[in-house]
Design an enzyme around this catalytic site. Structure first.
Site, PDB file in Angstrom:
ATOM      1  N   ARG A  12       0.843  -1.205   0.000  1.00  0.00           N
ATOM      2  CA  ARG A  12       0.000   0.000   0.000  1.00  0.00           C
ATOM      3  C   ARG A  12       0.877   1.253   0.000  1.00  0.00           C
ATOM      4  NH1 ARG A  12      -1.889   0.095   5.618  1.00  0.00           N
ATOM      5  NH2 ARG A  12      -3.773  -1.016   5.044  1.00  0.00           N
ATOM      6  N   ASN A  63      -6.358   2.530   7.353  1.00  0.00           N
ATOM      7  CA  ASN A  63      -6.122   2.668   8.782  1.00  0.00           C
ATOM      8  C   ASN A  63      -5.798   1.292   9.350  1.00  0.00           C
ATOM      9  OD1 ASN A  63      -6.205   2.996  11.534  1.00  0.00           O
ATOM     10  ND2 ASN A  63      -7.922   4.426  11.480  1.00  0.00           N
ATOM     11  N   ASP A  64      -4.494   1.019   9.439  1.00  0.00           N
ATOM     12  CA  ASP A  64      -3.986  -0.274   9.908  1.00  0.00           C
ATOM     13  C   ASP A  64      -4.572  -0.736  11.231  1.00  0.00           C
ATOM     14  OD1 ASP A  64      -1.903  -0.755   8.096  1.00  0.00           O
ATOM     15  OD2 ASP A  64      -0.579   0.605   9.181  1.00  0.00           O
ATOM     16  N   THR A  65      -5.029   0.229  12.029  1.00  0.00           N
ATOM     17  CA  THR A  65      -5.235  -0.070  13.446  1.00  0.00           C
ATOM     18  C   THR A  65      -6.678  -0.396  13.818  1.00  0.00           C
ATOM     19  OG1 THR A  65      -5.592   2.237  14.007  1.00  0.00           O
ATOM     20  CG2 THR A  65      -3.315   1.461  14.043  1.00  0.00           C
TER      21      THR A  65
END
Ligand code: IFM
Length: 802
Positions: free
Chosen positions: A359, A493-495
């Protein structure tokens, strides 16, 4: 201005006080060889893979007063013995009369004056070469002669950066240093670790004769190992021990007696730190860089490389801070992020298997395609090789081995194994490349998918166009209960990591935007059916999105597997997310009234004087059902921090709806150049975008971290050049569609595009934000706002009136 200033004539930022709140760095070389240099001369240098081929030891967690990696001592013979100090301030911390660190393009130059001695040291990796040059010039400013010694030092690391910390018997036993004496008095010290997988050695040498050396840290520091870098006891002796260490903490210090220097006299020492297979074979190149003229040429070649790189686009707007960033520092940061992805910085040490992000790199490449399309294309080809047969992509990969993995998704057995956004970014990368270059044949190139058979060979190849189509189909086939794209392990948003079945508004809108790009390509290829199919896909997702996600004043952000909304007015925490408002404008999903309302909500609920918060209010306490976002205190990182990457998408969205004043306000409030007057709060380098700034829910509101390697760089450059100034390459020509602050009288841009130079002058005497009224190219009026492709190597004069 407390710590330094921008010098645009030399394209440098000049630090004038070494006591910065945190280390500021600069990059030298590239992933093939290089790393970063900090403002007190320390460096972290690797060859190839930073995880498994480190050369010097750089542990950022150690105090700032300790040098890391590489330093230099200058020694003066006084009546009462030796006095020594470092011209880098660290590690001896003497009082300086002058200190400047010139952060240049591909080099750092430290100029300092201590005790009547001026040192001027330029540190760089010659373009495409594999050595660090430290070009050291010493001048006697005193009014009497002085006897000067120069002692450059490197501290080596075990090549495997993690092993360095976890095996304190084996690692020191594998370190060895050996001197190679040459007839002319020159010495090269080689250092190697026995268990290295290849036979290469590190070496350190200079162009001046060396009277003695030290390779053992303990001996150098002296006092039975209790000496310090600030005051190495061995420097009180005339000579170093010339010990060739067979174990331990290996360093290399080279004693150069420069002899008596008259008042005003100057001497030069050039050191080289490198790695090679065989020093004897390398000797020819080492000798080449011992020659002062060759070194001067290497430095001027480096400058030429950067001049060429920057010549693609030059802007003159009424805002000097905007110009500084867009003409120099932002494109430099784009090149650095393209090279290093998230591999090596003060915040990412390249350890484990992080490698390059699919990404991340797919977005980073967008920032350099105008300047270096060939290098961009190489990276895109690599990225396509880690896309899977089903169209999804591996999350991260090692660019040296091309081994990929699923990132954090590996660690959660109870979550999906793919990221729902990764594969869609590559569509943007390829279409931007095509629009920049016109290299439409690239779509026919065959590239293997990542999946392998038992012999490690690719199971299937596909053309680039097939890769893109599979990316689209993957999302098309992975839809949730509201008809939105599934989240997978996470989106951008990885989280936020919800159980399988959750839907992501971000992925839905990224898919929408990717579809617009695919439609452009299909139409250009005259693939009418394909374009129609993508139009239908777009329409379907747009309807599903608008049916399910409007929350009254803004769009919601996710649905969990049970259909509960996150990012909604009904939630306690994270009621509103900026990406859920900006992306529907970018994807053209949001109808005008909703776009206006939701962007208004961003301004009202998320904007602060230091940038837009990613969401609000922040979670307060860990919740494993939601994921990593809840590990941060409110206001930090993804939990309501000012995440700069997402700020840029809000800027772009504002330009799309024609709100030039607000787009500019957002741009300006996060432009790092504007932070130069407030470094005690901001702390990071004002010449690059950081990834995040603490938000207003945090007591340290305004503090920046994770500078340099952030997708912010590429998107900020695009926002400034393609959306605010509106110079947007397309398959048909160069679109001119600015969206500027109404108060600007206009601006001027020089843009290289498809083998021609466009000199564009936009007049805004009517004080509009958007809309070109008249477009004249080479004296002829043009209908619409697309400037033709000339491909003739000539300059073309474009005049536009808003
Ligand atoms: O999108 C990610 C990126 O891939 C890594 N850094 C954090 C970003 C936001 O979560």
């Amino acid at each position: 201005m407390r710590y330094g200033y921008f010098d645009n004539a030399s394209k440098e930022y000049i630090i004038t006080d070494p006591k910065l709140p945190v280390k500021w760095i600069n990059y030298v070389g590239g992933l093939y060889f290089g790393g970063f240099v900090d403002h007190t001369g320390g460096s972290l240098i690797c060859k190839g893979d930073p995880a498994i081929n480190r050369i010097v030891k750089y542990i950022p967690q150690l105090p700032d007063s300790d040098f890391k990696g590489e330093t230099l001592y200058i020694r003066i013979k006084e009546n009462d013995g030796y006095k020594f100090f470092s011209p880098f301030y660290v590690p001896t911390l003497d009082n300086y009369d002058l200190y400047e660190c010139h952060v240049g393009l591909g080099y750092s130059r430290i100029i300092s004056e201590f005790y009547g001695i001026r040192a001027d040291i330029t540190i760089y990796v010659p373009h495409k070469s594999d050595r660090v040059i430290r070009d050291i010039k010493i001048r006697n400013l005193r009014n009497k002669p002085v006897d000067i010694d120069v002692i450059p030092v490197v501290e080596y690391t075990h090549f495997d950066a993690l092993k360095q910390f976890d095996n304190n018997d084996w690692v020191p036993q594998t370190m060895q240093s050996k001197a190679v004496y040459e007839e002319n008095g020159l010495i090269t010290i080689t250092q190697f670790a026995f268990m290295r997988k290849n036979s290469s050695v590190n070496y350190f040498t200079s162009n001046n004769s060396v009277s003695s050396f030290e390779t053992d840290r303990r001996l150098f520091l002296g006092n039975n190992g209790y000496g310090t870098w600030a005051c190495p006891i061995s420097l009180y002796n005339d000579e170093l021990s010339s010990y060739e260490a067979l174990r331990g903490d290996n360093i290399c210090a080279l004693m150069h007696h420069l002899g008596q220097m008259d008042p005003g006299g100057e001497k030069r020492v050039i050191t080289q730190l490198g790695q090679c297979e065989n020093v004897k074979e390398e000797k020819k190149i080492i000798d080449y860089y011992r020659n002062e003229e060759n070194v001067d040429k290497a430095f001027s070649d480096l400058k030429s490389f950067w001049d060429k790189y920057l010549s693609t686009l030059h802007v003159e707007t009424p805002d000097e801070d905007f110009n500084t960033m867009v003409n120099i520092h932002n494109p430099r940061q784009c090149y650095i992020t393209k090279n290093w992805s998230r591999y090596l910085s003060l915040y990412q040490m390249g350890l484990g298997s992080r490698g390059m992000g699919f990404r991340d790199s797919s977005q980073d490449v967008l920032g350099i395609l105008g300047n270096m399309p060939e290098e961009g294309c190489e990276l895109i080809e690599k990225l396509l090789q880690v896309q899977k047969i089903d169209g999804s992509a591996m999350h991260q990969f090692n660019p040296v081995t091309m081994i990929a993995d699923e990132g954090d998704a590996r660690e959660r057995q109870d979550r999906p194994k793919y990221y729902g956004d990764d594969h869609l970014w590559i569509v943007l990368a390829v279409s931007t490349y095509l629009k920049e270059t016109g290299d439409i044949d690239f779509l026919d190139l065959n590239i293997p998918f990542y999946d392998k058979n038992k012999d490690g060979l690719p199971l299937e190849n596909g053309t680039v166009m097939e890769h893109l189509q599979r990316a689209i189909e993957f999302t098309h086939d992975n839809i949730g209960q509201h008809g939105l794209a599934l989240l997978g392990f996470a989106d951008w948003n990885d989280t936020v990591n919800l159980p399988a079945g959750a839907e992501s508004v971000f992925n839905a809108n990224l898919y929408g935007y990717a579809l617009l790009e695919m439609m452009d390509i299909a139409r250009y290829l005259n693939e009418v059916e394909l374009a129609r199919k993508y139009q239908n896909y777009h329409e379907t997702m747009k309807n599903a999105f608008n049916d399910a996600c409007w929350d009254g004043e803004w769009y919601i952000r996710y649905f969990d597997k049970d259909g509960n909304a996150l990012g909604s007015k009904n939630n306690d925490k994270c009621k509103i997310y900026v990406n859920a408002q900006s992306w529907p404008v970018i994807s053209r999903f949001a109808p005008a009234d909703r776009a206006k309302k939701s962007l208004g909500a961003v301004y009202k609920y998320l904007n602060t004087s230091k940038g837009i918060k990613l969401s609000a209010p922040g979670y307060n306490g860990y919740n494993p059902d939601i994921g990593g976002i809840t590990t941060y205190p409110p206001g930090a990182k993804e939990n309501g921090g000012i995440f700069l990457h997402a700020n840029i998408w809000a800027i772009i969205a504002e330009t799309i709806v024609g709100n030039g004043d607000r787009a500019y306000e957002y741009y300006n409030q996060i432009n790092p150049v504007t932070k130069n007057n407030n470094i005690d709060e901001f702390e990071c380098e004002p010449y690059v975008y950081p990834q995040n700034i603490l938000g207003d829910e945090h007591p340290q509101f305004g503090l920046a971290r994770n500078s340099w390697l952030s997708g912010t760089a590429s998107w900020a450059y695009q926002a400034a050049t393609r959306y605010i100034l509106g110079i947007l390459p397309s398959l048909e020509g160069l679109i001119l569609d600015p969206c500027i602050p109404a108060q600007w009288n206009g601006f001027r841009v020089t843009r290289k595009f498809r083998n021609a130079i466009y000199i564009i002058e936009v007049a805004n005497t009517a004080h509009m934000s958007k809309g070109i009224k008249t477009l004249i190219v080479d004296g002829k009026k043009i209908r619409g706002n697309i400037i033709p492709i000339y491909d003739d190597g000539n300059e073309h004069i474009v005049r536009a009136i808003m």
